[in-house]
Design an enzyme around this catalytic site. Structure first.
Site, PDB file in Angstrom:
ATOM      1  N   ALA A   1      26.724  29.093  83.191  1.00  0.00           N
ATOM      2  CA  ALA A   1      27.305  30.326  82.648  1.00  0.00           C
ATOM      3  C   ALA A   1      27.383  30.123  81.136  1.00  0.00           C
ATOM      4  O   ALA A   1      28.352  29.552  80.618  1.00  0.00           O
ATOM      5  CB  ALA A   1      28.679  30.561  83.250  1.00  0.00           C
TER       6      ALA A   1
ATOM      7  N   GLY B   1      35.746  30.332  76.412  1.00  0.00           N
ATOM      8  CA  GLY B   1      35.092  29.725  77.578  1.00  0.00           C
ATOM      9  C   GLY B   1      34.994  30.715  78.716  1.00  0.00           C
ATOM     10  O   GLY B   1      35.233  31.906  78.536  1.00  0.00           O
ATOM     11  N   ASN B   2      34.602  30.226  79.868  1.00  0.00           N
ATOM     12  CA  ASN B   2      34.563  31.089  81.053  1.00  0.00           C
ATOM     13  C   ASN B   2      34.953  30.289  82.281  1.00  0.00           C
ATOM     14  O   ASN B   2      35.199  29.083  82.191  1.00  0.00           O
ATOM     15  CB  ASN B   2      33.186  31.753  81.200  1.00  0.00           C
ATOM     16  CG  ASN B   2      32.098  30.739  81.426  1.00  0.00           C
ATOM     17  OD1 ASN B   2      32.046  30.087  82.462  1.00  0.00           O
ATOM     18  ND2 ASN B   2      31.206  30.593  80.448  1.00  0.00           N
ATOM     19  N   ARG B   3      35.008  30.951  83.424  1.00  0.00           N
ATOM     20  CA  ARG B   3      35.600  30.334  84.616  1.00  0.00           C
ATOM     21  C   ARG B   3      34.625  29.504  85.450  1.00  0.00           C
ATOM     22  O   ARG B   3      34.963  29.048  86.533  1.00  0.00           O
ATOM     23  CB  ARG B   3      36.184  31.420  85.519  1.00  0.00           C
ATOM     24  CG  ARG B   3      37.316  32.183  84.883  1.00  0.00           C
ATOM     25  CD  ARG B   3      37.857  33.215  85.861  1.00  0.00           C
ATOM     26  NE  ARG B   3      38.669  34.211  85.197  1.00  0.00           N
ATOM     27  CZ  ARG B   3      39.933  34.031  84.853  1.00  0.00           C
ATOM     28  NH1 ARG B   3      40.529  32.897  85.127  1.00  0.00           N
ATOM     29  NH2 ARG B   3      40.603  34.995  84.245  1.00  0.00           N
ATOM     30  N   SER B   4      33.403  29.323  84.991  1.00  0.00           N
ATOM     31  CA  SER B   4      32.428  28.588  85.808  1.00  0.00           C
ATOM     32  C   SER B   4      32.881  27.146  86.059  1.00  0.00           C
ATOM     33  O   SER B   4      33.292  26.442  85.130  1.00  0.00           O
ATOM     34  CB  SER B   4      31.078  28.563  85.098  1.00  0.00           C
ATOM     35  OG  SER B   4      30.232  27.655  85.753  1.00  0.00           O
TER      36      SER B   4
END
Ligand code: CTP
Length: 398
Positions: free
Chosen positions: A272, A206-209
């Site tokens: 994102a 995943g990512n931090r968005s």
């Protein structure tokens, strides 16, 4: 457009308080969320339960004895506008002098949003130099006062001092909140949040968005009357008119966006989206005992490119998450074939993931850039829609 707008309805103690109940209903009917705040003397004229039944919110009457330790600041931060009906001579005086002994005046003093007040009192009180001075001062603060009208007053008297009609006040609030319906009839698609690409049934890449920027863009458009679909991998905003499509992976994001993109006027792709995903995620959890896994990755679909390649594509706005220099964003804007690119340095303090503020640079198709100063994401969203509107009207974006 009042749909989704957050209104603190302040009621002070005058006979016109009965009209506040009708006004609350008008606001609710137009889709606004209403939180009432009453002075102690307002309670002598109107039952809090009436307002609670109309708005679904228990009125705040005092500053003390509540679960919320700071009701006035929370209400002030929540509000898109504060509307005071009726505003008595005493309330005008308190507001003009910054006195905060009741929940209503404390909320107004803590607020930064537009304040609308509808005075109601006897003619002599309205025309007294003290009231005139208070009104002048409040107008200097930027508050909007809705002048009282001529008519029947309390106690069988007649004269100027009767509160303006609720319909007039609600129309005014609508106008002040930019609810001219400037985007009425415009169909908008927004995507937001960070996608999750499954490694196994338990884990993901995943990512931090946080989705906050995309949410603000969707809310801003919906509040101006646009019909908005938000395809999101994050927590969506609580808004009555936004259609939310929840997705998780880049593929789901692509499918949901592509099927809708041909039917909208504007697409703002703020998500994102992961660039790579595990080739196979399998149904069984990867076991620790099996040792560190080797995870083979493959590219995900480029959601934005899919929209850019549509024959009859919408006005297209992309985002560029960069770390450090924004030079790459200019090349990205041209490579991606968008009408506008919003670039931000996600590594910078006060910008990017999770933050309530953002500092963006607008990249135009011809490569020129305009930096915007650090601002709340909601303000950036409003400003972005103004720019999109201008470019679409001028037709000079492509
Ligand atoms: N985007 C997309 N689908 C992807 C990757 C990105 O639609 N698989 C979109 C994003 O929503 C954004 C724009 O493309 O509007 C730019 O995303 P960004 O992550 O900044 O760029 P990338 O294309 O991923 O390029 P790089 O990783 O080299 O920065």
């Amino acid at each position: 457009m009042l749909a989704g707008r957050r209104i603190v309805l302040g009621i002070s103690g005058g006979v016109a308080a009965y009209k506040a109940a009708y006004l609350a209903r008008l606001l609710v009917e137009r889709g606004a969320r209403v939180k009432p705040v009453m002075t102690q003397s307002a309670v002598e004229f109107l039952g809090p339960q009436t307002l609670a039944a109309i708005t679904g919110e228990q009125p705040v009457v005092g500053l003390f004895g509540l679960d919320d330790v700071s009701p006035h600041t929370h209400l002030a931060q929540w509000a898109d506008a504060i509307v005071i009906v009726p505003a008595t001579a005493a309330t005008l005086s308190r507001l003009a002098n910054g006195l905060t002994e009741d929940a209503l005046s404390a909320t107004v003093l803590a607020a930064q949003c537009p304040v609308v007040a509808a005075p109601a009192m006897h003619t002599e009180m309205w025309e007294h130099p003290a009231t005139t001075a208070n009104v002048k001062r409040l107008e200097e603060f930027g508050y909007v006062l809705v002048s009282p009208e001529y008519g029947a007053l309390a106690g069988g008297d007649e004269g100027v001092g009767r509160m303006a009609e609720p319909d007039t006040i609600v129309d005014l609030v609508d106008e002040i909140l930019g609810g001219s319906g400037a985007m009425e009839g415009v169909r908008v698609l927004v995507n937001a949040g960070g996608t999750r690409e499954a490694i196994d049934p338990v884990r993901y890449i995943g990512n931090r968005s946080s989705g906050k920027m995309g949410n603000a863009i969707a809310v801003s458009a919906a509040n101006s009357g646009a019909s908005v679909v938000l395809v999101t991998a994050a927590k969506p905003p609580d808004h009555p008119t936004i259609e939310v499509v929840a997705v998780e992976s880049a593929q789901e994001m692509a499918d949901a966006v592509w099927v809708r993109a041909g039917n909208v006027d504007v697409a703002v792709l703020a998500a994102a989206v992961a660039d790579f995903r595990p080739v196979s995620s399998g149904d069984a959890k990867l076991r620790r005992a099996a040792g560190p896994p080797e995870i083979e990755l493959e590219p995900t679909p480029d959601v934005l490119a899919g929209v850019a390649n549509l024959v009859d594509r919408p006005f297209l706005v992309g985002f560029a998450a960069e770390t450090g220099s924004l030079d790459e964003a200019v090349a990205k804007g041209q490579r991606k074939g968008v009408d506008l690119l919003v670039a931000n340095d996600v590594a910078r303090v006060g910008s990017g993931f999770g933050s309530q503020t953002n500092e963006v640079t607008i990249v135009f198709p011809d490569g020129h850039t305009t930096p915007w100063e650090l601002a709340d994401k909601t303000d950036i969203a409003d400003r972005l829609w103004s720019l999109i509107g201008e470019l679409m009207r001028d037709g000079d974006a492509r």
